[in-house]
Scaffold this motif. Sequence first.
Motif, PDB file in Angstrom:
ATOM      1  N   THR A 155       3.383   6.590 -11.679  1.00  0.00           N
ATOM      2  CA  THR A 155       2.107   6.306 -12.320  1.00  0.00           C
ATOM      3  C   THR A 155       1.183   5.508 -11.413  1.00  0.00           C
ATOM      4  O   THR A 155       0.199   4.963 -11.875  1.00  0.00           O
ATOM      5  N   GLY A 156       1.498   5.453 -10.129  1.00  0.00           N
ATOM      6  CA  GLY A 156       0.628   4.697  -9.229  1.00  0.00           C
ATOM      7  C   GLY A 156       1.423   3.755  -8.371  1.00  0.00           C
ATOM      8  O   GLY A 156       0.937   2.725  -7.936  1.00  0.00           O
ATOM      9  N   SER A 157       2.637   4.135  -8.126  1.00  0.00           N
ATOM     10  CA  SER A 157       3.543   3.269  -7.385  1.00  0.00           C
ATOM     11  C   SER A 157       3.269   3.359  -5.888  1.00  0.00           C
ATOM     12  O   SER A 157       2.521   4.209  -5.424  1.00  0.00           O
ATOM     13  N   CYS A 158       3.913   2.463  -5.137  1.00  0.00           N
ATOM     14  CA  CYS A 158       3.698   2.442  -3.699  1.00  0.00           C
ATOM     15  C   CYS A 158       4.700   3.325  -2.989  1.00  0.00           C
ATOM     16  O   CYS A 158       4.761   3.307  -1.766  1.00  0.00           O
ATOM     17  N   ASN A 159       5.542   4.072  -3.697  1.00  0.00           N
ATOM     18  CA  ASN A 159       6.551   4.923  -3.066  1.00  0.00           C
ATOM     19  C   ASN A 159       7.875   4.240  -2.934  1.00  0.00           C
ATOM     20  O   ASN A 159       8.876   4.915  -2.775  1.00  0.00           O
TER      21      ASN A 159
ATOM     22  N   VAL B 208       0.863  -1.180   0.000  1.00  0.00           N
ATOM     23  CA  VAL B 208       0.000   0.000   0.000  1.00  0.00           C
ATOM     24  C   VAL B 208       0.896   1.225   0.000  1.00  0.00           C
ATOM     25  O   VAL B 208       0.663   2.195  -0.697  1.00  0.00           O
ATOM     26  N   CYS B 209       1.956   1.129   0.796  1.00  0.00           N
ATOM     27  CA  CYS B 209       2.866   2.239   0.874  1.00  0.00           C
ATOM     28  C   CYS B 209       4.265   1.708   1.093  1.00  0.00           C
ATOM     29  O   CYS B 209       4.473   0.848   1.943  1.00  0.00           O
ATOM     30  N   GLY B 210       5.193   2.193   0.316  1.00  0.00           N
ATOM     31  CA  GLY B 210       6.556   1.679   0.401  1.00  0.00           C
ATOM     32  C   GLY B 210       7.318   2.201   1.595  1.00  0.00           C
ATOM     33  O   GLY B 210       8.270   1.587   2.042  1.00  0.00           O
ATOM     34  N   ILE B 211       6.909   3.358   2.117  1.00  0.00           N
ATOM     35  CA  ILE B 211       7.688   3.931   3.214  1.00  0.00           C
ATOM     36  C   ILE B 211       7.290   3.274   4.524  1.00  0.00           C
ATOM     37  O   ILE B 211       8.114   3.026   5.383  1.00  0.00           O
ATOM     38  N   CYS B 212       5.987   3.031   4.686  1.00  0.00           N
ATOM     39  CA  CYS B 212       5.568   2.380   5.930  1.00  0.00           C
ATOM     40  C   CYS B 212       5.119   0.954   5.632  1.00  0.00           C
ATOM     41  O   CYS B 212       4.066   0.511   6.072  1.00  0.00           O
ATOM     42  N   SER B 213       5.914   0.230   4.847  1.00  0.00           N
ATOM     43  CA  SER B 213       5.506  -1.105   4.421  1.00  0.00           C
ATOM     44  C   SER B 213       5.330  -2.041   5.611  1.00  0.00           C
ATOM     45  O   SER B 213       4.372  -2.806   5.670  1.00  0.00           O
ATOM     46  N   HIS B 214       6.236  -1.943   6.566  1.00  0.00           N
ATOM     47  CA  HIS B 214       6.169  -2.878   7.686  1.00  0.00           C
ATOM     48  C   HIS B 214       4.916  -2.658   8.513  1.00  0.00           C
ATOM     49  O   HIS B 214       4.246  -3.604   8.914  1.00  0.00           O
TER      50      HIS B 214
ATOM     51  N   CYS C 249       1.322  10.898   2.174  1.00  0.00           N
ATOM     52  CA  CYS C 249       1.700   9.698   1.456  1.00  0.00           C
ATOM     53  C   CYS C 249       0.507   9.332   0.607  1.00  0.00           C
ATOM     54  O   CYS C 249      -0.487   8.833   1.098  1.00  0.00           O
ATOM     55  N   PHE C 250       0.594   9.680  -0.663  1.00  0.00           N
ATOM     56  CA  PHE C 250      -0.605   9.540  -1.488  1.00  0.00           C
ATOM     57  C   PHE C 250      -0.895   8.102  -1.843  1.00  0.00           C
ATOM     58  O   PHE C 250      -2.037   7.730  -2.027  1.00  0.00           O
ATOM     59  N   SER C 251       0.148   7.329  -1.948  1.00  0.00           N
ATOM     60  CA  SER C 251      -0.124   5.947  -2.328  1.00  0.00           C
ATOM     61  C   SER C 251      -0.932   5.261  -1.237  1.00  0.00           C
ATOM     62  O   SER C 251      -1.647   4.317  -1.494  1.00  0.00           O
ATOM     63  N   CYS C 252      -0.819   5.770   0.009  1.00  0.00           N
ATOM     64  CA  CYS C 252      -1.598   5.195   1.095  1.00  0.00           C
ATOM     65  C   CYS C 252      -3.084   5.470   0.927  1.00  0.00           C
ATOM     66  O   CYS C 252      -3.903   4.620   1.210  1.00  0.00           O
ATOM     67  N   ASN C 253      -3.400   6.696   0.563  1.00  0.00           N
ATOM     68  CA  ASN C 253      -4.812   7.028   0.686  1.00  0.00           C
ATOM     69  C   ASN C 253      -5.534   7.147  -0.645  1.00  0.00           C
ATOM     70  O   ASN C 253      -6.722   7.408  -0.681  1.00  0.00           O
ATOM     71  N   ASP C 254      -4.806   6.979  -1.735  1.00  0.00           N
ATOM     72  CA  ASP C 254      -5.473   7.074  -3.028  1.00  0.00           C
ATOM     73  C   ASP C 254      -6.217   5.793  -3.295  1.00  0.00           C
ATOM     74  O   ASP C 254      -5.803   4.974  -4.076  1.00  0.00           O
ATOM     75  N   ARG C 255      -7.318   5.618  -2.648  1.00  0.00           N
ATOM     76  CA  ARG C 255      -7.957   4.330  -2.876  1.00  0.00           C
ATOM     77  C   ARG C 255      -9.448   4.397  -2.769  1.00  0.00           C
ATOM     78  O   ARG C 255     -10.130   3.403  -2.792  1.00  0.00           O
ATOM     79  N   ALA C 256     -10.015   5.585  -2.638  1.00  0.00           N
ATOM     80  CA  ALA C 256     -11.433   5.597  -2.361  1.00  0.00           C
ATOM     81  C   ALA C 256     -12.225   6.531  -3.248  1.00  0.00           C
ATOM     82  O   ALA C 256     -13.433   6.542  -3.192  1.00  0.00           O
ATOM     83  N   VAL C 257     -11.592   7.310  -4.073  1.00  0.00           N
ATOM     84  CA  VAL C 257     -12.327   8.370  -4.731  1.00  0.00           C
ATOM     85  C   VAL C 257     -12.637   7.987  -6.167  1.00  0.00           C
ATOM     86  O   VAL C 257     -11.773   7.542  -6.907  1.00  0.00           O
ATOM     87  N   VAL C 258     -13.883   8.169  -6.533  1.00  0.00           N
ATOM     88  CA  VAL C 258     -14.266   7.979  -7.928  1.00  0.00           C
ATOM     89  C   VAL C 258     -14.048   9.315  -8.620  1.00  0.00           C
ATOM     90  O   VAL C 258     -14.587  10.333  -8.199  1.00  0.00           O
TER      91      VAL C 258
END
Lengths: 304, 139, 397, 163
Positions: free
Chosen positions: D33-37, C73-79, C364-373
Amino acid sequence: MNALGTLLLFPGGLALLLVALLAEWISRKLLARLQNRVGPRWFQPLADTVKLLAKEEVIPEGVHRVLFEFLPVLSLAAVLTAALAVPLFGVVPATSYAGDLIVTVYLLSLLTLCTSLAGLITDDRYAAMGGLRVLSQLFSYEAPFLLALLGPAVAAESWQITRITAHAGSNVWMLFTQPVGFVVAVIGLMGKLELSPFDAPEAHTEIVAGSLTEYSGRGLALFRLSRNVALVVGLTLVAALYLGGVSDPLAFAVKTLALLLVITTVQALFARLRIDQTIGLWWHYGVLLALGQWFLILIGKGAA
Amino acid sequence: MRISTILGMALQSLFRVPATRSYPQERTPSPERLRGQLRWNPEKCTGCAVCVKDCPAVAIELLEVDKAAKRFVLRYHTDRCIFCSQCVQSCRFKCLSLSNEAWELAALDKQAFTVDYGRDEDIHALVEKPASTDDPPRL
Amino acid sequence: MTTQPDSAATPKRFTIPIGPQHPALKEPGFFEFTVEGETVIGATLRLGYAHRGIEKAVVSRTWVQNLYLLERVCGICSHIHSLAYCLGVEKLAGVTPPPRAQAIRVLIAELERMHSHLLWLGVAAHDAGFETLFMYSWRDRETILDLFEQISGNRVNHSINTLGGVKFDLTAEQIVSVLKAVELMEERARYYLDLVRNDPMLGQRIRGIGTMSAAEAHRMGVVGPTARASGVGRDLRVEAPYAAYTAIPVVVMLETDGDLQARFIVRIREMFESCRIIRVLLDHLPEGDLQARMPRRIPEGETIARVEAPRGELFYFIKSNGADMPERIKLRTPTLCNLGSVLALCIGRQLADIPMLLIGTDPCFSCNDRAVVIHQAGNREKWTWEQFRRYGNEALR
Amino acid sequence: MTAMKIEQAWNNALAGVALWARTNSPWVLHFNTGSCNGCDIELLAALTPRYDAERLGVKLQASPRQADILICTGPVTRQARDRLLRIYEQMPEPRFVIALGSCALSCGVFHDCYNVVGPLDRFIPVDVYVPGCPPRPEAIIYGVIELLKKLHPVDVILEGGSA
């Protein structure tokens, strides 16, 4: 023939361009070492420039085509012209006439104006924002920088660079007699060239690449080159005026280099100033300090 | 008040050796546990395919040559693999391991990423089956 | 020059887009700021560039596979993501991981917190145009990444968690190098703390900027260090201890100024606390197994798991219907709670402050980009702050 | 006849110089493009003191107009696709693309996600693929060098860079 050589090869033209690239490398390398990393190779600026020259030039839609292509050329021409009256590498300048100090400073400003216009003629919002910032920064540092350069001029009672340098060479370094003026001149030069921490006009994290956002290829190469040339010219000017003239070319080169190192170190040490902070800094302190210095010189002159 | 707090550190750095590792001129040995490309040892494999089931990225295919003789070819898609080591965990017979040497995997062509592991004759038997370059199969 | 349609009335008004490809954001968020001159008078946010549909995808993958999907979901807080997931699933399955595994999990979580804070410090410095600080903090961060690489074999997505425990054990050698790194980190954190407190030029960019009072922080529902910088002591390691935190009391770092500088200071002070926790952990590292046996099918039921990510509270809702795949997993990440505050704080500020304000919450956008149409019959839907807040609240309920 | 030969030689020399410059000054634009960081921070880490890609001339550019290499991370999501194409269009020739990380190569762990429309090479031509989840910074540098080798097969200029 000799005049042509002076213009095209040494000290103007080719030699100046190469030294400008060298200055960029020294600056980048020192910056890297201050940041505990290796940094670029010695030919890096040359490779960058040649690559950009060989790259496709994209001319964005809705832009004044002629202006878009002409501005980089004009800015390079302006700084190269400015170099004519400056004792580059400690060599006697190609031309010298009364009042060439003012002309040189304004030719250097032409670079800034071109940069600003380059941003304003494009449709891009970042570029427009950058162009506006360049202009506001121009208005803020121009006055103190000029005032700081006028200090030596007043001391030497001449507007001619050769006369001032001659005066500077035969007297105590003006760095010591006019320390405030020196500091203002160095910082003014950094502001003029948009070096960090005065790089708000091209702050990557706010407005991408500032006014040059739309430039690719040749235009960008020319702008980068002209900025490097302006750096060399400005350093030469400040070194000649404040660091004891140009009597010995080798010593002069060392002084110029030292000044470059100082400027680069300053770049590494600070966070970027916001544009309003830059302007505030200049009008609150820069101008006042330069003016105060100036009055002191006048009083000193009057007393003597 | 100090003008700059970072001056001392910056000047120290100037006279110190840079922290840079000059890869590729010098390669520092990679750590022992580094999770690089997958390796497969066909000797012990029973073809239970738990690795295939557990792989979150569909990077492993177990191709049967002769099921009764327990002869398989493991087709591994480096481009899909996320190097999570779940297959290594799942394998009860310790046939799988992640190499700590093979991490310089960049290639100009995606074909290079499909690797067939197994005995040479088994791979030859499979030659007629071309490697799929499509997307991972749908679950 | 692009101005708004009614440019005759307000000739100086611009909209400045930030993102999705923008140097201030390493990730594709999209902000649109309306500026007058240099002053921001309006802000809108559009999420969704990194929306991949993870919550939908988890229901068609097995419990084991989801571990790796959710880790990314997120590479920085993967653990911390995989930790939250593991805690939830283990609770559903009624499995308690062995104590050594729990200790290792916390160890990695604290190392990750330090690395995340250093990374953030660097990115914030970069946005402030302070390249040297960026370079230094990222150089120091490599120490922790080296540890990760030694312990787990990957610098970013450690995959150290597995359902029922952890995959990799700590060797005596590694413990020594962790302790050495902790010592170095403490020294560096002291240096950075002095720097963000006393550097005059950086101070100009962070002191008194984006001030959020404790009441405002409550109202906007911010979490993590952003809240703690405003004097709101939210920290799940204290409020609802999990894994080995039950045995190690955590001291919450609080600052009351609520400005950007306080957010810097809180994060750096948390590094000291992380160092302390790691020392205590390694002093009392339990011996024993690493993994408990996990069933492939998880019994029916639903649960929540909450953990303190480096950015704040991370929330997982997990529902199982007894199959080998989850029925529903809902996650709410800390950035989503914090982003709203950025939009509220940036009105009336200088454009140059915006990247700093944005980075102040450690987004951290990769974390929360998951809900918006986003695409609705060609119209881009943009969320106002109110909608955004409502969404955040709904997720809590 | 000789004039033509001289012209040809001149052109060859020019092309050689341009190629030399190109291989020594790879300016990079990064687009997520949509990566996990994960890949993004590793790419950034490749520029920081430990790996310092600037010694190879790599410079991160902010504007697509000024970049030579587009480095994309992550699977291409539905929303990012148009942006990706736009950014690719904005880049001047010659331009190159590096796909970074398993997701950009094949969607990796995000295969079958409903909002992921595919790996990078489905939308734009990719020159170098760098697998890894995420690739180590050294592996990223290796990928960049592979690209430079492709451009200039004889010998990639890697001298210097240590002192």
